[in-house]
Scaffold this motif. Structure first.
Motif, mmCIF file in Angstrom:
data_model
loop_
_atom_site.group_PDB
_atom_site.id
_atom_site.type_symbol
_atom_site.label_atom_id
_atom_site.label_comp_id
_atom_site.label_asym_id
_atom_site.label_seq_id
_atom_site.Cartn_x
_atom_site.Cartn_y
_atom_site.Cartn_z
ATOM 1 N N TYR A 89 4.031 1.462 -1.325
ATOM 2 C CA TYR A 89 4.481 1.553 -2.719
ATOM 3 C C TYR A 89 3.463 2.181 -3.585
ATOM 4 C CZ TYR A 89 7.435 -2.301 -0.470
ATOM 5 O OH TYR A 89 8.181 -3.074 0.291
ATOM 6 N N ALA A 90 2.353 1.717 -3.543
ATOM 7 C CA ALA A 90 1.161 2.458 -4.266
ATOM 8 C C ALA A 90 1.240 3.911 -4.030
ATOM 9 C CB ALA A 90 -0.189 1.556 -4.227
ATOM 10 N N LEU A 101 0.994 -1.128 -0.071
ATOM 11 C CA LEU A 101 -0.056 0.184 0.086
ATOM 12 C C LEU A 101 0.807 1.253 0.018
ATOM 13 C CD1 LEU A 101 -2.877 -1.263 2.460
ATOM 14 C CD2 LEU A 101 -3.068 -0.656 0.123
ATOM 15 N N THR A 156 3.906 5.973 -5.088
ATOM 16 C CA THR A 156 3.889 5.938 -6.770
ATOM 17 C C THR A 156 2.842 7.140 -7.286
ATOM 18 O OG1 THR A 156 4.775 3.543 -6.821
ATOM 19 C CG2 THR A 156 3.872 4.672 -8.951
ATOM 20 N N MET A 157 1.772 6.927 -6.586
ATOM 21 C CA MET A 157 0.726 7.788 -6.922
ATOM 22 C C MET A 157 0.942 9.115 -6.768
ATOM 23 S SD MET A 157 -2.805 5.440 -6.573
ATOM 24 C CE MET A 157 -2.589 5.186 -4.758
#
Length: 152
Positions: free
Chosen positions: A30-31, A28, A34-35
């Protein structure tokens, strides 16, 4: 949340890793990281600062869900905001290099993987030690039993 004052990021890192033991919580993060980078990039590329309004939502939303719901702890962002964001980027870098699960194992033993490995899909070997028995390796500081310096 630890009340420990960290002198350096390297002192903070073991604490940060200890707050991100679950692979799903790390995913979560990492997501979200990245976003967040994506929204900043979109703001620059499109010359539209409105994208920046989404940055904290997409960056912190998944990460905070991982902390409050999955790990059952408070995000380090509240007390250590600059070290925390640096930790997010180091954790993402290690994940992309296939090193993050090993880093958690290095600092916290087999408690880290607690299921599937991020890189190989392998299941970590079960451990018979609980967190309180295992303690914290390498002199890390953690809210569940702060150990400062090298305990060995």
């Amino acid at each position: 949340m630890s009340n420990t004052k960290f002198e350096t990021f390297e002192d903070f890192w073991p604490f940060y890793v200890g707050e991100h033991k679950l692979p799903l919580n790390r995913a979560l993060h990492y997501a979200g990281t990245t976003m967040a980078v994506g929204t900043v990039t979109a703001a620059v590329v499109n010359l539209n600062p409105l994208w920046l309004l989404a940055t904290p939502v997409v960056g912190y939303g998944p990460a905070w869900f991982g902390h409050f719901i999955l790990e059952g702890n408070r995000p380090a962002t509240f007390k250590h905001p600059f070290y925390s964001i640096r930790g997010d980027f180091r954790m993402l870098k290690y994940a992309l290099q296939g090193k993050m699960a090993a880093e958690v194992d290095r600092l916290y033993g087999d408690l880290a993987s607690n299921g599937a490995s991020e890189t190989s899909g392998e299941t970590a070997k079960p451990t018979t030690q609980s967190h309180t028995e295992n303690g914290v390796k390498n002199g890390a500081a953690h809210e569940n039993g702060a150990v400062l310096g090298n305990p060995a």
